[in-house]
Design a protein around this motif. Sequence first.
Motif, PDB file in Angstrom:
ATOM      1  N   GLU A 105       0.814  -1.223   0.000  1.00  0.00           N
ATOM      2  CA  GLU A 105       0.000   0.000   0.000  1.00  0.00           C
ATOM      3  C   GLU A 105       0.846   1.270   0.000  1.00  0.00           C
ATOM      4  OE1 GLU A 105      -2.601  -0.314   3.364  1.00  0.00           O
ATOM      5  OE2 GLU A 105      -3.572  -2.116   2.593  1.00  0.00           O
ATOM      6  N   SER A 106       2.136   1.130   0.268  1.00  0.00           N
ATOM      7  CA  SER A 106       3.026   2.294   0.353  1.00  0.00           C
ATOM      8  C   SER A 106       4.041   2.359  -0.782  1.00  0.00           C
ATOM      9  CB  SER A 106       3.767   2.267   1.698  1.00  0.00           C
ATOM     10  OG  SER A 106       2.847   2.314   2.759  1.00  0.00           O
ATOM     11  N   ARG A 107       3.933   1.464  -1.740  1.00  0.00           N
ATOM     12  CA  ARG A 107       4.864   1.463  -2.872  1.00  0.00           C
ATOM     13  C   ARG A 107       4.536   2.593  -3.842  1.00  0.00           C
ATOM     14  NH1 ARG A 107       4.480  -4.952  -3.484  1.00  0.00           N
ATOM     15  NH2 ARG A 107       5.738  -5.453  -1.659  1.00  0.00           N
ATOM     16  N   ARG A 108       5.555   2.961  -4.607  1.00  0.00           N
ATOM     17  CA  ARG A 108       5.435   4.008  -5.642  1.00  0.00           C
ATOM     18  C   ARG A 108       5.127   5.375  -5.032  1.00  0.00           C
ATOM     19  NH1 ARG A 108       7.751   2.023  -9.538  1.00  0.00           N
ATOM     20  NH2 ARG A 108       6.936   3.550 -10.957  1.00  0.00           N
ATOM     21  N   MET A 109       5.593   5.577  -3.787  1.00  0.00           N
ATOM     22  CA  MET A 109       5.381   6.854  -3.099  1.00  0.00           C
ATOM     23  C   MET A 109       6.712   7.500  -2.701  1.00  0.00           C
ATOM     24  SD  MET A 109       2.178   5.577  -0.764  1.00  0.00           S
ATOM     25  CE  MET A 109       1.950   7.103   0.102  1.00  0.00           C
ATOM     26  N   GLY A 110       7.824   6.924  -3.149  1.00  0.00           N
ATOM     27  CA  GLY A 110       9.133   7.475  -2.834  1.00  0.00           C
ATOM     28  C   GLY A 110       9.736   6.991  -1.526  1.00  0.00           C
ATOM     29  N   ILE A 111       9.050   6.117  -0.827  1.00  0.00           N
ATOM     30  CA  ILE A 111       9.534   5.657   0.479  1.00  0.00           C
ATOM     31  C   ILE A 111      10.782   4.785   0.324  1.00  0.00           C
ATOM     32  CG2 ILE A 111       8.947   4.269   2.511  1.00  0.00           C
ATOM     33  CD1 ILE A 111       6.021   5.359   2.061  1.00  0.00           C
ATOM     34  N   GLY A 112      10.804   3.908  -0.667  1.00  0.00           N
ATOM     35  CA  GLY A 112      11.989   3.085  -0.902  1.00  0.00           C
ATOM     36  C   GLY A 112      13.205   3.938  -1.214  1.00  0.00           C
ATOM     37  N   GLY A 113      13.020   4.958  -2.025  1.00  0.00           N
ATOM     38  CA  GLY A 113      14.114   5.868  -2.351  1.00  0.00           C
ATOM     39  C   GLY A 113      14.624   6.605  -1.130  1.00  0.00           C
ATOM     40  N   ARG A 114      13.723   7.028  -0.275  1.00  0.00           N
ATOM     41  CA  ARG A 114      14.124   7.727   0.954  1.00  0.00           C
ATOM     42  C   ARG A 114      14.845   6.790   1.907  1.00  0.00           C
ATOM     43  NH1 ARG A 114       9.375   9.761   3.604  1.00  0.00           N
ATOM     44  NH2 ARG A 114      10.856  10.697   5.043  1.00  0.00           N
ATOM     45  N   LEU A 115      14.342   5.565   2.039  1.00  0.00           N
ATOM     46  CA  LEU A 115      15.025   4.581   2.887  1.00  0.00           C
ATOM     47  C   LEU A 115      16.432   4.315   2.360  1.00  0.00           C
ATOM     48  CD1 LEU A 115      12.229   1.989   3.646  1.00  0.00           C
ATOM     49  CD2 LEU A 115      13.735   3.019   5.359  1.00  0.00           C
ATOM     50  N   TYR A 116      16.537   4.101   1.052  1.00  0.00           N
ATOM     51  CA  TYR A 116      17.849   3.831   0.485  1.00  0.00           C
ATOM     52  C   TYR A 116      18.784   5.019   0.697  1.00  0.00           C
ATOM     53  CZ  TYR A 116      21.830   3.144  -2.333  1.00  0.00           C
ATOM     54  OH  TYR A 116      23.138   3.059  -2.721  1.00  0.00           O
ATOM     55  N   LYS A 117      18.296   6.225   0.508  1.00  0.00           N
ATOM     56  CA  LYS A 117      19.135   7.409   0.693  1.00  0.00           C
ATOM     57  C   LYS A 117      19.702   7.457   2.115  1.00  0.00           C
ATOM     58  CE  LYS A 117      19.126  12.402   0.091  1.00  0.00           C
ATOM     59  NZ  LYS A 117      18.327  13.575  -0.234  1.00  0.00           N
ATOM     60  N   GLU A 118      18.881   7.150   3.094  1.00  0.00           N
ATOM     61  CA  GLU A 118      19.348   7.113   4.486  1.00  0.00           C
ATOM     62  C   GLU A 118      20.382   6.005   4.681  1.00  0.00           C
ATOM     63  OE1 GLU A 118      18.649   9.095   7.262  1.00  0.00           O
ATOM     64  OE2 GLU A 118      17.722  10.401   5.762  1.00  0.00           O
ATOM     65  N   ALA A 119      20.113   4.840   4.109  1.00  0.00           N
ATOM     66  CA  ALA A 119      21.030   3.711   4.248  1.00  0.00           C
ATOM     67  C   ALA A 119      22.375   4.032   3.597  1.00  0.00           C
ATOM     68  CB  ALA A 119      20.412   2.454   3.632  1.00  0.00           C
ATOM     69  N   GLU A 120      22.355   4.612   2.401  1.00  0.00           N
ATOM     70  CA  GLU A 120      23.605   4.946   1.724  1.00  0.00           C
ATOM     71  C   GLU A 120      24.368   6.021   2.496  1.00  0.00           C
ATOM     72  OE1 GLU A 120      25.063   7.201  -2.219  1.00  0.00           O
ATOM     73  OE2 GLU A 120      23.859   5.408  -2.627  1.00  0.00           O
ATOM     74  N   GLN A 121      23.676   7.023   2.977  1.00  0.00           N
ATOM     75  CA  GLN A 121      24.344   8.078   3.755  1.00  0.00           C
ATOM     76  C   GLN A 121      25.010   7.480   4.991  1.00  0.00           C
ATOM     77  OE1 GLN A 121      21.954  11.563   4.636  1.00  0.00           O
ATOM     78  NE2 GLN A 121      23.221  12.055   6.398  1.00  0.00           N
ATOM     79  N   PHE A 122      24.303   6.607   5.682  1.00  0.00           N
ATOM     80  CA  PHE A 122      24.850   5.930   6.850  1.00  0.00           C
ATOM     81  C   PHE A 122      26.098   5.132   6.457  1.00  0.00           C
ATOM     82  CE2 PHE A 122      25.201   1.951   9.224  1.00  0.00           C
ATOM     83  CZ  PHE A 122      25.292   2.410  10.532  1.00  0.00           C
ATOM     84  N   ALA A 123      26.003   4.357   5.370  1.00  0.00           N
ATOM     85  CA  ALA A 123      27.114   3.522   4.922  1.00  0.00           C
ATOM     86  C   ALA A 123      28.352   4.365   4.632  1.00  0.00           C
ATOM     87  CB  ALA A 123      26.704   2.711   3.695  1.00  0.00           C
ATOM     88  N   ARG A 124      28.164   5.474   3.983  1.00  0.00           N
ATOM     89  CA  ARG A 124      29.285   6.366   3.682  1.00  0.00           C
ATOM     90  C   ARG A 124      29.893   6.916   4.971  1.00  0.00           C
ATOM     91  NH1 ARG A 124      29.225   9.380  -1.529  1.00  0.00           N
ATOM     92  NH2 ARG A 124      27.919   8.234  -2.967  1.00  0.00           N
ATOM     93  N   GLU A 125      29.029   7.323   5.894  1.00  0.00           N
ATOM     94  CA  GLU A 125      29.500   7.926   7.145  1.00  0.00           C
ATOM     95  C   GLU A 125      30.303   6.953   7.999  1.00  0.00           C
ATOM     96  OE1 GLU A 125      26.003   9.538   9.028  1.00  0.00           O
ATOM     97  OE2 GLU A 125      25.870  11.187   7.575  1.00  0.00           O
ATOM     98  N   VAL A 126      29.981   5.668   7.943  1.00  0.00           N
ATOM     99  CA  VAL A 126      30.716   4.692   8.752  1.00  0.00           C
ATOM    100  C   VAL A 126      31.913   4.104   8.014  1.00  0.00           C
ATOM    101  CG1 VAL A 126      28.734   4.188  10.238  1.00  0.00           C
ATOM    102  CG2 VAL A 126      29.188   2.717   8.255  1.00  0.00           C
ATOM    103  N   GLY A 127      32.186   4.577   6.791  1.00  0.00           N
ATOM    104  CA  GLY A 127      33.429   4.237   6.124  1.00  0.00           C
ATOM    105  C   GLY A 127      33.380   3.280   4.960  1.00  0.00           C
ATOM    106  N   TYR A 128      32.204   2.863   4.530  1.00  0.00           N
ATOM    107  CA  TYR A 128      32.139   2.016   3.342  1.00  0.00           C
ATOM    108  C   TYR A 128      32.354   2.877   2.098  1.00  0.00           C
ATOM    109  CZ  TYR A 128      29.961  -1.524   6.335  1.00  0.00           C
ATOM    110  OH  TYR A 128      29.705  -2.441   7.323  1.00  0.00           O
ATOM    111  N   ASN A 129      32.997   2.313   1.088  1.00  0.00           N
ATOM    112  CA  ASN A 129      33.153   3.046  -0.172  1.00  0.00           C
ATOM    113  C   ASN A 129      32.549   2.291  -1.350  1.00  0.00           C
ATOM    114  OD1 ASN A 129      35.050   1.041  -0.577  1.00  0.00           O
ATOM    115  ND2 ASN A 129      36.800   2.383  -0.215  1.00  0.00           N
ATOM    116  N   GLU A 130      31.871   1.195  -1.015  1.00  0.00           N
ATOM    117  CA  GLU A 130      31.244   0.377  -2.046  1.00  0.00           C
ATOM    118  C   GLU A 130      30.082  -0.392  -1.418  1.00  0.00           C
ATOM    119  OE1 GLU A 130      32.736  -2.782  -5.461  1.00  0.00           O
ATOM    120  OE2 GLU A 130      34.134  -2.056  -3.940  1.00  0.00           O
ATOM    121  N   SER A 131      29.103  -0.684  -2.249  1.00  0.00           N
ATOM    122  CA  SER A 131      27.910  -1.372  -1.783  1.00  0.00           C
ATOM    123  C   SER A 131      27.591  -2.556  -2.693  1.00  0.00           C
ATOM    124  CB  SER A 131      26.735  -0.394  -1.776  1.00  0.00           C
ATOM    125  OG  SER A 131      25.558  -1.007  -1.346  1.00  0.00           O
TER     126      SER A 131
END
Length: 172
Positions: A105-131
Motif C-alpha cells: 500500500e506504500s509502494r510508488r510513493m518514494g519511500i523506498g528511495g528515501r530509505l535507500y538514501k538514508e542507508a547509503e548516507q549511513f554507509a558512507r558515514e561509517v566508512g564504506y566506499n562500495e555497496s
Amino acid sequence: MKQGKGALIVLADAARSTEIKDFVLAMMSDLYPRGSYYENPHDLAFFERVYIQPAHAGFFVAEDTNGRIIGTAAVRMYDRRFPEVEPFLGSGPVCEIVKCYIHPESRRMGIGGRLYKEAEQFAREVGYNESYLHTSLYLPGGYPFWQSRGYSECYRESENIVHMSKRWSESD
C-alpha cells in the motif's frame, strides 16, 4: 529521523526487533515462493548482534503517522560469501544492502528511495566506499529501482537472482 511524504524514517533500535521481524517475514512471504527463503533468517534472529551492536551496521524503518512499519532497509558489512562476485568488488570495505521491503500500500510513493538514501548516507558515514546487494528479478520494481540508484549488474546467479554493486566516489 526524517519525515515527509507521510512517512518517518528512523534508525531502529533493539526494542523493535520483533516488530521488524514480523514485517520483513510478512513481506518475504508475500513476495517469494514458499521454500525460496529462510523463514527464520539469521540476521533477524540475532537482530541486536547483527544490526544494533556493530557501529558499521544499521537497520532503517519507514513508519506511517501511526508508527506502523511500512518499509525497511538495512546496511551491514558484506561477508564476501559469493566468490563469483569478488572480481567485481574492490578490496576496501564493502557494505551489503539487505531487507529492503515496502508494504504494497506504500509502494510508488518514494519511500523506498528515501530509505535507500538514508542507508547509503549511513554507509558512507561509517566508512564504506562500495555497496553490494542481490535481488530477485520477479520482485515488483526491484531491479529497475537498483539500476536507478547507480547499481550495476555484476553477476547473474540464475534467471531470477542478480548480484549488483555500486562504488561511491568523493564527488557523488
